[in-house]
Motif scaffolding. Structure first.
Motif, PDB file in Angstrom:
ATOM      1  N   PRO A 293       3.549  60.096  14.374  1.00  0.00           N
ATOM      2  CA  PRO A 293       4.173  58.932  13.743  1.00  0.00           C
ATOM      3  C   PRO A 293       5.017  59.341  12.540  1.00  0.00           C
ATOM      4  O   PRO A 293       4.648  60.253  11.792  1.00  0.00           O
ATOM      5  N   HIS A 294       6.117  58.641  12.377  1.00  0.00           N
ATOM      6  CA  HIS A 294       7.129  58.970  11.357  1.00  0.00           C
ATOM      7  C   HIS A 294       7.645  57.650  10.794  1.00  0.00           C
ATOM      8  O   HIS A 294       7.902  56.720  11.539  1.00  0.00           O
ATOM      9  N   ILE A 295       7.780  57.608   9.479  1.00  0.00           N
ATOM     10  CA  ILE A 295       8.146  56.356   8.823  1.00  0.00           C
ATOM     11  C   ILE A 295       9.456  56.526   8.072  1.00  0.00           C
ATOM     12  O   ILE A 295       9.664  57.531   7.415  1.00  0.00           O
ATOM     13  N   HIS A 296      10.338  55.571   8.192  1.00  0.00           N
ATOM     14  CA  HIS A 296      11.559  55.541   7.394  1.00  0.00           C
ATOM     15  C   HIS A 296      11.292  54.836   6.057  1.00  0.00           C
ATOM     16  O   HIS A 296      10.436  53.971   5.974  1.00  0.00           O
ATOM     17  N   GLY A 297      12.062  55.171   5.042  1.00  0.00           N
ATOM     18  CA  GLY A 297      12.056  54.410   3.789  1.00  0.00           C
ATOM     19  C   GLY A 297      11.092  54.919   2.735  1.00  0.00           C
ATOM     20  O   GLY A 297      11.408  54.928   1.560  1.00  0.00           O
ATOM     21  N   MET A 362       8.774  52.515  12.049  1.00  0.00           N
ATOM     22  CA  MET A 362       7.863  53.629  12.282  1.00  0.00           C
ATOM     23  C   MET A 362       8.019  53.949  13.757  1.00  0.00           C
ATOM     24  O   MET A 362       7.900  53.062  14.600  1.00  0.00           O
ATOM     25  N   HIS A 363       8.334  55.182  14.043  1.00  0.00           N
ATOM     26  CA  HIS A 363       8.386  55.570  15.449  1.00  0.00           C
ATOM     27  C   HIS A 363       7.762  56.938  15.595  1.00  0.00           C
ATOM     28  O   HIS A 363       7.728  57.725  14.660  1.00  0.00           O
ATOM     29  N   CYS A 364       7.249  57.202  16.789  1.00  0.00           N
ATOM     30  CA  CYS A 364       6.625  58.493  17.060  1.00  0.00           C
ATOM     31  C   CYS A 364       7.714  59.511  17.359  1.00  0.00           C
ATOM     32  O   CYS A 364       8.684  59.213  18.049  1.00  0.00           O
ATOM     33  N   HIS A 365       7.550  60.721  16.822  1.00  0.00           N
ATOM     34  CA  HIS A 365       8.528  61.779  17.070  1.00  0.00           C
ATOM     35  C   HIS A 365       8.275  62.534  18.377  1.00  0.00           C
ATOM     36  O   HIS A 365       9.007  63.464  18.681  1.00  0.00           O
ATOM     37  N   ASN A 366       7.251  62.175  19.090  1.00  0.00           N
ATOM     38  CA  ASN A 366       7.077  62.688  20.454  1.00  0.00           C
ATOM     39  C   ASN A 366       7.954  61.800  21.339  1.00  0.00           C
ATOM     40  O   ASN A 366       7.575  60.694  21.688  1.00  0.00           O
TER      41      ASN A 366
HETATM   42 CU   LIG Z   1      13.424  58.030  12.557  1.00  0.00          CU
END
Ligand SMILES: [Cu+2]
Length: 394
Positions: A293-297, A362-366
């Motif tokens: 999981p990866h979050i922007h901001g 939030m989106h997964c980087h997989n």
């Molecule tokens: Cu992104």
């Protein structure tokens, strides 16, 4: 025996609504208020395991299993069980599925039972577990039988153990913290003490706004669904664990049972607040795929990480993460600080191009997990988080 129940998937999306089905949101049944726990010989939680048909984001349905509070609609993940450290917790489990099942809280002692036969529905065939809730944090409860199959097919949920003295500043009790002052690490206490401070030692501080507030938290449970295996098992096949793992080709990647747009529109899944309102996210991976999981901001602080037994390990070195690794069965409590994103102008009236509320993903980087049904993007493991407005102070 209860007949198979229908779990409607995209309850927020009107196009999927049909006249015959009107179950509430999968998450609506999740919160159990610890103040409402019964006393005496009654169970604190009365759970039932049922067979369900789950509607997916593309309108197809797959057979799975689900937990419910007895008499309530089932949900995947199951209802959130919330207890206090030191509580004696009694959980009754009835199996109304057509298959045998078990129940286990990973990381808690004396909190497991196996081989519960399908219920005949006479009301006396419940199995009870009773245990004393230990170290505060986030735990998985699962059907530990037939591992990992029953768990991945829907039988998983979160047990949250709250501290009795959850304050970063101990006796002062001004800075709430979801861990006990006595055993949290020095850096966890420093972080929660810093929330809400406009200045520290006369200098502008990092986390102006409010302290963290008890209850300001979200649970994110990730899972994956392979409809082919779900259907084969519902039809009576009994693959071994290794066959299941070798043949597992997930086509749906879920967060709290939801995909893509449905997750972003689910209030229980989408962290929301003003700048200065830090939020806890209890992230958990029930599936077989590793997620990132990866979050922007904002970046998050990883506060806890589960060990091999499912027990949270409090972290002393608190790194800020842009991405955090979630292998199967990993549990990490992370803190989303709700600080002003660095690319925002210094005053709201200068925000001509974008205005509040600001939505960040939030989106997964997989990358494969960003799709559903073999390619529908972005309908996988992702959601939004939202900054409603500028800095608020308490
Ligand atoms: Cu992104």
């Amino acid at each position: 025996m209860r007949r198979r129940q229908f779990l409607k998937y995209g309850s927020v999306v009107a196009v999927f609504t049909t006249a015959t089905v009107s179950l509430p949101s999968l998450l609506a049944a999740q919160i159990a208020d610890p103040g409402d726990l019964p006393t005496g010989d009654d169970a604190d939680f009365d759970l039932e395991i049922v067979d369900v048909d789950v509607e997916l984001i593309d309108g197809s349905t797959v057979p799975m299993y689900a937990f419910s509070h007895a008499g309530q609609p089932p949900s995947i993940p199951g209802p959130i069980l919330r207890v206090k450290q030191g509580d004696t917790v009694r959980i009754d489990i009835r199996n109304s599925s057509t298959k045998p099942h078990g129940f286990q809280i990973l990381g808690q002692t004396n909190a497991a039972t196996t081989g519960i036969a399908p219920s005949e529905g006479d009301g006396d065939d419940k199995v009870r577990i009773e245990f004393v809730a230990t170290k505060p944090g986030t735990y998985f409860y699962v059907d530990g039988d037939n591992a990992p199959i029953n768990r991945v097919l829907g039988l998983h949920g979160a047990l949250i153990v709250e501290p009795t003295n959850g304050y970063a500043d101990g006796a002062a009790r001004k800075k709430p913290m979801p861990y006990p002052a006595g055993s949290a690490t020095a850096n966890m206490k420093s972080l929660f003490t810093a929330f809400g401070e406009a200045t520290i030692d006369g200098k502008q501080a990092r986390f102006p706004g409010k302290p963290w507030q008890a209850g300001r938290e979200y649970v994110w449970i990730f899972n994956q669904i392979d409809p082919v295996l779900c259907r084969r098992i519902a039809a009576g096949e009994n693959p071994s664990a290794s066959e299941f793992q070798e043949q597992f080709h997930p086509r749906y990647f879920t967060i709290n049972g939801l995909c893509g747009m449905d997750a972003a529109h689910d209030k229980a899944t989408c962290p929301t607040g003003h700048v200065g309102e830090p939020a806890l996210i209890r992230s958990m991976n029930a599936g077989l795929a590793t997620h990132s999981p990866h979050i922007h901001g904002n970046h998050v602080f990883v506060l806890t990480q589960s060990n091999a037994n499912g027990v949270p390990v409090y972290q002393q070195d608190l790194f800020e993460h842009d991405v955090w690794l979630m292998p199967p069965m990993m549990i990490k409590d992370v803190l989303l600080p709700f600080t002003t994103p660095p690319d925002l102008p210094p005053a709201p009236w200068r925000m001509v191009q974008e205005k509040y509320p600001l939505q960040y993903p939030m989106h997964c980087h997989n990358e494969i997990s960003q799709t559903s049904a073999g390619g529908s993007y972005p309908m996988g493991l992702m959601t939004d988080w939202e900054i409603e407005g500028p800095l608020v102070t308490s």
